[in-house]
Scaffold this motif. Sequence first.
Motif, PDB file in Angstrom:
ATOM      1  N   THR A 421      10.336 -16.210  -1.854  1.00 19.38           N
ATOM      2  CA  THR A 421      10.013 -17.420  -1.111  1.00 19.38           C
ATOM      3  C   THR A 421      11.007 -17.542   0.043  1.00 19.38           C
ATOM      4  N   TYR A 422      11.091 -18.720   0.619  1.00 19.83           N
ATOM      5  CA  TYR A 422      11.934 -18.919   1.797  1.00 19.83           C
ATOM      6  C   TYR A 422      13.366 -19.273   1.391  1.00 19.83           C
ATOM      7  N   GLY A 423      14.238 -19.293   2.426  1.00 21.15           N
ATOM      8  CA  GLY A 423      15.634 -19.594   2.165  1.00 21.15           C
ATOM      9  C   GLY A 423      16.372 -18.479   1.466  1.00 21.15           C
ATOM     10  N   ASN A 424      15.909 -17.216   1.632  1.00 21.42           N
ATOM     11  CA  ASN A 424      16.543 -16.060   0.982  1.00 21.42           C
ATOM     12  C   ASN A 424      16.582 -16.204  -0.532  1.00 21.42           C
ATOM     13  N   LYS A 491      13.840 -14.997   4.374  1.00 25.53           N
ATOM     14  CA  LYS A 491      12.884 -15.053   3.267  1.00 25.53           C
ATOM     15  C   LYS A 491      12.901 -13.744   2.506  1.00 25.53           C
ATOM     16  N   ILE A 492      12.502 -13.810   1.248  1.00 26.12           N
ATOM     17  CA  ILE A 492      12.392 -12.628   0.404  1.00 26.12           C
ATOM     18  C   ILE A 492      10.915 -12.259   0.330  1.00 26.12           C
ATOM     19  N   ILE A 493      10.530 -11.231   1.051  1.00 25.24           N
ATOM     20  CA  ILE A 493       9.145 -10.768   1.062  1.00 25.24           C
ATOM     21  C   ILE A 493       8.934  -9.660   0.038  1.00 25.24           C
ATOM     22  N   HIS A 494       9.871  -8.717  -0.020  1.00 24.15           N
ATOM     23  CA  HIS A 494       9.691  -7.507  -0.826  1.00 24.15           C
ATOM     24  C   HIS A 494      10.684  -7.496  -1.991  1.00 24.15           C
ATOM     25  N   LEU A 495      10.170  -7.221  -3.181  1.00 22.76           N
ATOM     26  CA  LEU A 495      11.001  -7.088  -4.374  1.00 22.76           C
ATOM     27  C   LEU A 495      10.269  -6.231  -5.402  1.00 22.76           C
TER      28      LEU A 495
END
Length: 517
Positions: A421-424, A491-495
């Motif tokens: 999601t957003y905010g790292n 933001k964290i897009i890929h994990l």
Amino acid sequence: MVLIRSDRKRIRDKEEAMEWRFSQVFGERTPGEEIEDVDIISAIEFDKCGKYIATGDHGGRVVLFKRTNAKDFDDEKQVFSRKMLEHMDYHVAEPPKYSYITEFQSHEPEFDYLKSLEIQEKITELRWCTSSNDSLFILSTNDRTIKLWKVSDCKVKKTKETDHLSQHVSSENSLLAEQSFIADPNNMTISNGYRLEWINKKPDYASPSFRENWNTMLNDLETSTARCRRVFSHAHDFNINSISTNSDAETFISADDLRINLWNLEITNQCFNILDMKPFDMEDLVEVITSAEFHPSHCNLLAYSSSRGFLRLVDMRRAALCDQNARILQDREAHGSRSFFTEIVASISDIKFAKDGRHILSRDYMNLKLWDLHMENAPIATFKMHEHLRPKLSELYTSDSIFDKFDCCLSMDGRHFASGTYGNTFRVFSLDGGHDDVLTLEASKTPNRASHLQAAPKAKRLLASLARTQNRRESDSIFSGKGMSSGFQSKIIHLAWHPTENLIACAAANSLYTFHA
């Protein structure tokens, strides 16, 4: 029987008490450091055993990491003795640790002269291939071209450091003789890209600087190299959004907005179009393909998602063209008023099969959903991701943030799920804990966590009201001022989730973080 039940209860209690900690970071940024767009990570993938991590970036590079604290048992066969099981039960296992091994340039910028289209070098997807030996094979793709790479070790024999001039000269001659078999004598460029230059001036062999440079050069020559073995191209008219390897270890699929193609790993000039959604008149187009993935164990089954929020399961044994779906999974119980943004936020950005092959995890902009292939009318679990942003969809649309494509992943047992999601930050959900059992972790060395909403009914209502207030504050702060704040830029897009252990790898811009539980 009593022992088995007690073991299961102990394992269940351990999973419920899952606590996530920081493990490693690669490419950590310093405060105020500017990040170039080519260094931003665009894909993450574990291999089948979790021994290797591959990352791709916007610059077309692929970076590989290898586990350094490997287990004492075979990860593939998963053979455990009674002594090993007792040791694992009563001792905390050391979390996986990885180290950098190599990187290579997978794709370069291209230009399609027929369509006057510039093709970026950005890596869209990475997939490890099954190998019958110790060789490493990995598929990488940008918007139009897929490449198969083989990674192997290339080492130069180390020489022994001595103080005698004659032994230094002998070492130098032996190294030159060895290079003559693997390099062009006129070029002196080794296959891994290093260049050997020899100066006519006699060096001072006894000087400390010479010894340091000599040992550094020898250590640098001990590296892994990647070689492109296959190139699969000219088969897609639209941008490739996903690739997936098959369980038969011979084929893989590539999907764009309207077509899914089936490839053989040994054949580059031919593929089979197994799905074509392109209408005769493009004005009649109502949906596009957003992601596709093979079943983990049945080589004839695959699933693909659409921009309308549908999941379709197809069987390649029925017909050559898989336009007839074996099953359609649709959330018919989705409620709420329909608006201009309804179909945009319903578009599924990523799907993942569970290891059991019966469940599928999907991610759209607002929700993370778990589906059972035997239940077509509704998902068995829905986890809210951006519900507090629903009143701000208009601003999200203006800034294009509503089109962000978030990945999803699930644990080895299929009971825990994660998405960014957003905010790292990214969130971890538990199927056993219900919809309110969520952990929010920040991609940093000191991850911040959201509190569990697990309390007595009165306290639960109080915590829920506080959470709603906090969400409103976050929403107001995010949209304060003109345009989007930095919270939407980070933001964290890929994990990705480790295939056998509770380890999550996530990308925050150009940094790769790992967390273990």
